[in-house]
Motif scaffolding. Structure first.
Motif, PDB file in Angstrom:
ATOM      1  N   SER A   1     -29.486 -36.636   3.213  1.00  0.00           N
ATOM      2  CA  SER A   1     -30.466 -37.672   3.911  1.00  0.00           C
ATOM      3  C   SER A   1     -30.922 -36.929   5.303  1.00  0.00           C
ATOM      4  CB  SER A   1     -29.690 -38.921   4.227  1.00  0.00           C
ATOM      5  OG  SER A   1     -28.854 -38.540   5.363  1.00  0.00           O
ATOM      6  N   ASN A   2     -32.055 -37.316   5.747  1.00  0.00           N
ATOM      7  CA  ASN A   2     -32.888 -36.958   6.909  1.00  0.00           C
ATOM      8  C   ASN A   2     -32.124 -37.100   7.965  1.00  0.00           C
ATOM      9  OD1 ASN A   2     -35.151 -35.983   8.672  1.00  0.00           O
ATOM     10  ND2 ASN A   2     -36.338 -36.482   7.007  1.00  0.00           N
ATOM     11  N   VAL A   3     -31.475 -38.178   8.316  1.00  0.00           N
ATOM     12  CA  VAL A   3     -30.769 -38.314   9.529  1.00  0.00           C
ATOM     13  C   VAL A   3     -29.360 -37.673   9.179  1.00  0.00           C
ATOM     14  CG1 VAL A   3     -29.303 -40.492   8.511  1.00  0.00           C
ATOM     15  CG2 VAL A   3     -29.804 -40.155  10.959  1.00  0.00           C
ATOM     16  N   PHE A   4     -28.842 -37.259   8.233  1.00  0.00           N
ATOM     17  CA  PHE A   4     -27.621 -36.443   8.230  1.00  0.00           C
ATOM     18  C   PHE A   4     -27.756 -35.125   8.756  1.00  0.00           C
ATOM     19  CE2 PHE A   4     -25.012 -33.384   5.597  1.00  0.00           C
ATOM     20  CZ  PHE A   4     -23.841 -33.635   5.978  1.00  0.00           C
ATOM     21  N   ALA A   5     -28.789 -34.605   7.960  1.00  0.00           N
ATOM     22  CA  ALA A   5     -29.261 -33.154   8.414  1.00  0.00           C
ATOM     23  C   ALA A   5     -29.971 -33.148   9.873  1.00  0.00           C
ATOM     24  CB  ALA A   5     -30.365 -32.650   7.322  1.00  0.00           C
ATOM     25  N   THR A   6     -30.564 -33.842  10.362  1.00  0.00           N
ATOM     26  CA  THR A   6     -31.178 -33.704  11.508  1.00  0.00           C
ATOM     27  C   THR A   6     -30.427 -34.230  12.386  1.00  0.00           C
ATOM     28  OG1 THR A   6     -33.219 -34.156  10.059  1.00  0.00           O
ATOM     29  CG2 THR A   6     -33.519 -33.989  12.565  1.00  0.00           C
ATOM     30  N   ALA A   7     -29.383 -35.081  12.461  1.00  0.00           N
ATOM     31  CA  ALA A   7     -28.803 -35.716  13.559  1.00  0.00           C
ATOM     32  C   ALA A   7     -27.355 -35.655  13.370  1.00  0.00           C
ATOM     33  CB  ALA A   7     -29.430 -37.105  13.863  1.00  0.00           C
ATOM     34  N   ALA A   8     -26.807 -36.420  12.494  1.00  0.00           N
ATOM     35  CA  ALA A   8     -25.531 -36.971  12.504  1.00  0.00           C
ATOM     36  C   ALA A   8     -24.349 -35.431  12.294  1.00  0.00           C
ATOM     37  CB  ALA A   8     -25.053 -37.657  11.080  1.00  0.00           C
ATOM     38  N   PHE A   9     -24.774 -34.488  11.475  1.00  0.00           N
ATOM     39  CA  PHE A   9     -23.869 -33.629  11.181  1.00  0.00           C
ATOM     40  C   PHE A   9     -24.351 -32.180  12.150  1.00  0.00           C
ATOM     41  CE2 PHE A   9     -21.888 -30.361   7.861  1.00  0.00           C
ATOM     42  CZ  PHE A   9     -20.636 -31.101   7.917  1.00  0.00           C
ATOM     43  N   ARG A  10     -25.105 -32.479  13.099  1.00  0.00           N
ATOM     44  CA  ARG A  10     -25.510 -31.586  14.268  1.00  0.00           C
ATOM     45  C   ARG A  10     -24.334 -32.154  15.423  1.00  0.00           C
ATOM     46  NH1 ARG A  10     -31.555 -29.485  14.440  1.00  0.00           N
ATOM     47  NH2 ARG A  10     -31.891 -29.430  12.252  1.00  0.00           N
ATOM     48  N   PHE A  11     -23.618 -33.101  15.038  1.00  0.00           N
ATOM     49  CA  PHE A  11     -22.495 -33.615  16.097  1.00  0.00           C
ATOM     50  C   PHE A  11     -21.861 -32.257  16.701  1.00  0.00           C
ATOM     51  CE2 PHE A  11     -19.767 -32.729  12.662  1.00  0.00           C
ATOM     52  CZ  PHE A  11     -18.478 -32.510  13.157  1.00  0.00           C
ATOM     53  N   GLY A  12     -21.632 -31.191  15.622  1.00  0.00           N
ATOM     54  CA  GLY A  12     -20.599 -30.067  15.988  1.00  0.00           C
ATOM     55  C   GLY A  12     -21.381 -29.245  17.214  1.00  0.00           C
ATOM     56  N   HIS A  13     -22.698 -29.349  17.536  1.00  0.00           N
ATOM     57  CA  HIS A  13     -23.321 -28.632  18.645  1.00  0.00           C
ATOM     58  C   HIS A  13     -22.998 -28.856  19.717  1.00  0.00           C
ATOM     59  CE1 HIS A  13     -27.340 -27.821  16.038  1.00  0.00           C
ATOM     60  NE2 HIS A  13     -26.190 -27.344  15.440  1.00  0.00           N
ATOM     61  N   GLY A  14     -22.042 -30.182  20.042  1.00  0.00           N
ATOM     62  CA  GLY A  14     -21.612 -30.470  21.030  1.00  0.00           C
ATOM     63  C   GLY A  14     -20.271 -29.808  21.444  1.00  0.00           C
ATOM     64  N   THR A  15     -19.703 -29.098  20.249  1.00  0.00           N
ATOM     65  CA  THR A  15     -18.327 -28.452  20.237  1.00  0.00           C
ATOM     66  C   THR A  15     -18.309 -26.972  20.380  1.00  0.00           C
ATOM     67  OG1 THR A  15     -17.912 -28.701  17.820  1.00  0.00           O
ATOM     68  CG2 THR A  15     -17.134 -30.358  19.218  1.00  0.00           C
ATOM     69  N   VAL A  16     -19.693 -26.442  20.462  1.00  0.00           N
ATOM     70  CA  VAL A  16     -20.047 -25.086  20.433  1.00  0.00           C
ATOM     71  C   VAL A  16     -19.208 -24.471  21.741  1.00  0.00           C
ATOM     72  CG1 VAL A  16     -21.589 -23.224  20.897  1.00  0.00           C
ATOM     73  CG2 VAL A  16     -22.071 -25.051  19.322  1.00  0.00           C
ATOM     74  N   THR A  17     -18.347 -23.405  21.500  1.00  0.00           N
ATOM     75  CA  THR A  17     -17.586 -22.798  22.568  1.00  0.00           C
ATOM     76  C   THR A  17     -18.409 -21.857  23.291  1.00  0.00           C
ATOM     77  OG1 THR A  17     -15.553 -21.603  23.211  1.00  0.00           O
ATOM     78  CG2 THR A  17     -16.631 -21.013  21.058  1.00  0.00           C
ATOM     79  N   PRO A  18     -18.405 -21.508  24.706  1.00  0.00           N
ATOM     80  CA  PRO A  18     -19.184 -20.609  25.273  1.00  0.00           C
ATOM     81  C   PRO A  18     -18.484 -19.131  25.300  1.00  0.00           C
ATOM     82  CG  PRO A  18     -18.068 -21.776  26.951  1.00  0.00           C
ATOM     83  CD  PRO A  18     -17.904 -22.622  25.603  1.00  0.00           C
ATOM     84  N   ILE A  19     -17.313 -19.188  24.838  1.00  0.00           N
ATOM     85  CA  ILE A  19     -16.511 -17.773  24.482  1.00  0.00           C
ATOM     86  C   ILE A  19     -16.148 -17.585  23.263  1.00  0.00           C
ATOM     87  CG2 ILE A  19     -14.840 -16.368  25.706  1.00  0.00           C
ATOM     88  CD1 ILE A  19     -17.036 -16.743  27.742  1.00  0.00           C
ATOM     89  N   LEU A  20     -16.399 -16.348  22.657  1.00  0.00           N
ATOM     90  CA  LEU A  20     -15.520 -15.937  21.613  1.00  0.00           C
ATOM     91  C   LEU A  20     -14.444 -15.111  21.784  1.00  0.00           C
ATOM     92  CD1 LEU A  20     -15.444 -15.756  18.533  1.00  0.00           C
ATOM     93  CD2 LEU A  20     -17.132 -13.967  18.411  1.00  0.00           C
ATOM     94  N   ARG A  21     -13.310 -15.497  21.572  1.00  0.00           N
ATOM     95  CA  ARG A  21     -12.158 -14.622  21.712  1.00  0.00           C
ATOM     96  C   ARG A  21     -11.682 -13.687  20.256  1.00  0.00           C
ATOM     97  NH1 ARG A  21      -7.434 -18.061  22.748  1.00  0.00           N
ATOM     98  NH2 ARG A  21      -6.725 -16.291  23.725  1.00  0.00           N
ATOM     99  N   ARG A  22     -11.536 -12.661  20.884  1.00  0.00           N
ATOM    100  CA  ARG A  22     -10.877 -11.790  19.533  1.00  0.00           C
ATOM    101  C   ARG A  22      -9.439 -11.364  19.774  1.00  0.00           C
ATOM    102  NH1 ARG A  22     -15.690  -7.461  19.329  1.00  0.00           N
ATOM    103  NH2 ARG A  22     -15.766  -7.848  21.696  1.00  0.00           N
ATOM    104  N   LEU A  23      -8.492 -11.687  18.980  1.00  0.00           N
ATOM    105  CA  LEU A  23      -6.895 -11.592  19.211  1.00  0.00           C
ATOM    106  C   LEU A  23      -6.501 -10.566  18.447  1.00  0.00           C
ATOM    107  CD1 LEU A  23      -6.464 -15.437  19.418  1.00  0.00           C
ATOM    108  CD2 LEU A  23      -7.114 -13.892  21.404  1.00  0.00           C
ATOM    109  N   ASN A  24      -5.404  -9.909  18.934  1.00  0.00           N
ATOM    110  CA  ASN A  24      -4.705  -8.830  18.178  1.00  0.00           C
ATOM    111  C   ASN A  24      -3.618  -9.687  17.307  1.00  0.00           C
ATOM    112  OD1 ASN A  24      -2.476  -9.745  19.752  1.00  0.00           O
ATOM    113  ND2 ASN A  24      -2.632  -7.997  21.316  1.00  0.00           N
ATOM    114  N   GLU A  25      -2.839  -8.735  16.587  1.00  0.00           N
ATOM    115  CA  GLU A  25      -1.925  -9.287  15.570  1.00  0.00           C
ATOM    116  C   GLU A  25      -0.688 -10.468  16.258  1.00  0.00           C
ATOM    117  OE1 GLU A  25      -0.572  -5.081  16.448  1.00  0.00           O
ATOM    118  OE2 GLU A  25      -2.284  -6.137  16.439  1.00  0.00           O
ATOM    119  N   HIS A  26      -0.679 -10.286  17.529  1.00  0.00           N
ATOM    120  CA  HIS A  26       0.180 -11.387  18.036  1.00  0.00           C
ATOM    121  C   HIS A  26      -0.528 -12.444  18.907  1.00  0.00           C
ATOM    122  CE1 HIS A  26       3.268  -8.320  17.510  1.00  0.00           C
ATOM    123  NE2 HIS A  26       2.822  -7.610  18.281  1.00  0.00           N
ATOM    124  N   TYR A  27      -1.848 -12.536  18.298  1.00  0.00           N
ATOM    125  CA  TYR A  27      -2.710 -13.669  18.811  1.00  0.00           C
ATOM    126  C   TYR A  27      -2.724 -13.740  20.297  1.00  0.00           C
ATOM    127  CZ  TYR A  27      -3.013 -15.363  14.338  1.00  0.00           C
ATOM    128  OH  TYR A  27      -3.293 -15.602  12.710  1.00  0.00           O
TER     129      TYR A  27
END
Length: 618
Positions: A346-372
């Motif tokens: 649906s148009n509203v799903f693709a254009t609005a509803a499933f873009r809810f995740g844009h509000g959860t985008v993190t400003p930092i990408l962490r890269r971790l070793n084998e001990h996290y």
């Protein structure tokens, strides 16, 4: 397992390949679908509510300066972004890992892709859309606080429309502009295999006669694990290591079933994971069934990988983003294939509803070793430093540090006064020389598609309309934010649906409010129930195979295709290391032995690839 009907339908060409596991499955697939274009690629997205074009046909909301809505002009998208959306930081939600965010983007790319009118055609010259003038196909976004001349706008290209006349609609809607979904709307792993037979062919290792997908011939991880192949057109436009020696090999853009694969490092990582999973399963099926041809191995493996995408998404992901209660209400248990359910996006799903995740985008990408823990070799990256940078994965430890960062970092949370990080205002878009603002793009896209406002969608979902600031405060949970929204929009009926859905209080155990839970749940039920080849549907898999598939998990797939030895049993859940982590040895996996001897049958050319099924005892 898929069909091709003029436009692509589930990825395989009609009358070229007809695949099944047994005579019962052949019989089940013998009928032609009543609506063969539902869910196909290159068709119009479905309208659950009528479009609201300013001229009734094609002019988007906000196209005509001075046009009033409920007595007021709509606020420019960038003004909404600046005054309501932006935050310099984000809170963390220790219930879920960042994988919940990254999977949302990945599976969205399996469901929808809206092409834009940004290239030369027989009818239009190649537009640049940098001037502040609404002239098809340009709908530029004025930057808040500036005057209207060229450098004061962000370029914006309108979405491509379909050549389609809806004769079932009334005369006022029959010729309305309808936007295209250029990929299949099914959860069918098109992000791995592409959405056309031609794309699939270019991704396969045809020369290897192995049923595998092609891998990168220039680079591998230190452990020998494969990377995605490079795109064919070189040199590509992906960014390069600024410190590389002049004689070093370039790390080009990767190639996958979805062309957006290089947008960010987490997305590349998930695509790489599924490439490896396909090849791992193909190897196992070849060992189990020596007599299978490469074509059978490929198609059976694709069928399994598609089922894994469906299981992870509907069982493990969707209930977390809309909440268990909303999932039971809108999606519910599987009752079998429903030929009346239209799975098209649906148009509203693709254009609005499933873009809810844009509000959860993190400003930092962490890269971790084998001990996290933070990997001292690979420091954290700002979001804008991860765009179109496949070189970082090749030269900075492979996909494992990024994967551990995704599953070992708490997801960012949404709150009405901290909707989006400032990093989303620094999007890198190839071929555009300036940073783009994600919130402004989303709002403008909704207006380009003429989506009805927030209140109309609340009514569609059976929710009460917002009439006063007190009503909005009740829905948002923050009086100051409610006041600011109405101060900017002037009237509650003018609120854009994406913004309104994003600011709602989250439902218990979810990442969305009531409106988006309704719209996402409704879409997911249609996608599942309207798919004749859903993994649980009659005749798609045997009961033993279904039982094995149900054991699968994203955590197991990570264990099988990386050198990561410890994971959370549910990679979407956040846990403290080491107390909440378990050894990969304790994560159940699929026993592929149940595929022994159940050879698929393909019609290739004028003959069956194996002995065709026989009718007996009739």
């Amino acid at each position: 397992m898929r069909r091709d009907v003029i436009v692509t339908f589930h990825g395989v060409a009609l009358n070229i390949k007809i695949q099944t596991l047994c005579f019962r499955a052949v019989k089940a697939r013998a009928h032609f679908p009543q609506n063969p274009l539902w869910g196909a690629a290159n068709i119009a997205m479905v309208r659950w509510l009528p479009a609201e074009y300013e001229d009734g046909e094609s002019e988007p909301k906000g196209w005509n300066q001075g046009r009033l809505y409920n007595g007021f002009q709509l606020p420019p998208p960038n003004e909404v972004s600046v005054k309501i959306m932006k935050s310099s930081s984000k809170n963390l939600d220790d219930s879920y890992s960042q994988m919940l965010v990254e999977w949302g983007q990945y599976i969205d790319h399996d469901l929808t892709f809206m092409p834009q009118l940004n290239s030369h055609t027989a009818f239009w010259p190649a537009p640049n859309c940098v001037e502040c003038e609404n002239a098809h196909p340009c709908f530029p976004i004025q930057i808040h606080g500036t005057l209207s001349y060229a450098q004061d706008c962000m370029p914006f290209h309108r979405s491509t429309s379909v050549c389609f006349v809806n004769f079932m609609a009334n005369i006022g809607q029959a010729l309305q502009r309808q936007q295209m979904n250029s990929i299949t709307s099914f959860i069918d792993a098109s992000s791995v295999y592409g959405h056309t037979p031609r794309m699939e062919y270019t991704l396969r290792d045809i020369d290897g006669l192995s049923g595998k997908l092609a891998v990168n011939q220039l680079f591998r991880e230190a452990n020998g694990r494969a990377y995605l192949p490079f795109i064919k057109s070189l040199p590509s436009k992906c960014l390069q290591d600024p410190h590389a020696d002049s004689g070093e090999w370039r790390v080009e853009c990767f190639n996958a079933g979805d062309t957006r694969v290089n947008e960010g490092m987490p997305l590349i990582t998930l695509h790489t994971l599924w490439l490896r999973e396909h090849n791992r399963i193909a190897d196992a099926l070849k060992r189990i069934n020596h007599h299978w041809s490469p074509e059978i191995i490929f198609q059976e493996t694709r069928k399994i990988v598609g089922a894994l995408h469906q299981i992870i998404t509907l069982r493990d992901y969707v209930p977390k983003i809309i909440g268990e209660e909303a999932f039971e209400h809108y999606v519910g248990p599987y009752q079998g294939y429903n030929p009346t359910a239209n799975p098209s996006a649906s148009n509203v799903f693709a254009t609005a509803a499933f873009r809810f995740g844009h509000g959860t985008v993190t400003p930092i990408l962490r890269r971790l070793n084998e001990h996290y823990q933070e990997d001292l070799r690979f420091p954290p990256l700002r979001l804008h430093d991860t765009f179109f940078s496949p070189w970082r994965l090749v030269k900075e430890g492979g996909i494992d540090p990024t994967l551990r960062g995704i599953i070992g970092t708490a997801a960012t949370s949404v709150s009405p006064n901290m909707l989006m990080t400032d990093e989303t205002g620094r999007l890198v878009v190839l071929n555009i020389d300036q940073h783009m603002d994600l919130a402004s793009l989303n709002l403008q896209r909704g207006r380009d598609h003429a989506l009805p406002g927030y209140n109309d969608w609340r009514a569609f979902c059976g929710l009460t309309r917002i009439k006063t600031v007190d009503d909005l405060t009740e829905v948002v949970g923050n009086h100051n934010v409610a006041e600011q929204i109405l101060r900017v929009y002037k009237h509650p009926d003018n609120i854009d649906v994406w913004l309104g859905g994003l600011v709602e209080k989250l439902l218990p155990g979810s990442r969305t409010g009531p409106l988006f839970a309704c719209l996402i749940g409704h879409q997911m039920k249609l996608v599942r129930d309207g798919d004749r080849f859903w993994w649980e549907a009659e005749g798609v898999f045997t009961q033993q195979q279904k039982a094995e598939l149900a054991k699968s998990s994203l955590s197991r797939i990570i264990c099988d295709n990386t050198d990561i030895g410890e994971v959370n049993s549910d990679s979407f859940r956040y846990g403290a290391y080491p107390s909440d982590y378990v050894s990969c040895n304790s994560i159940p996996g699929i026993n592929l032995e149940v595929w022994r001897g159940t050879a698929a049958i393909l019609c290739e050319g004028n003959q069956w690839s194996n002995q065709p099924p026989q009718c007996t005892g009739m």
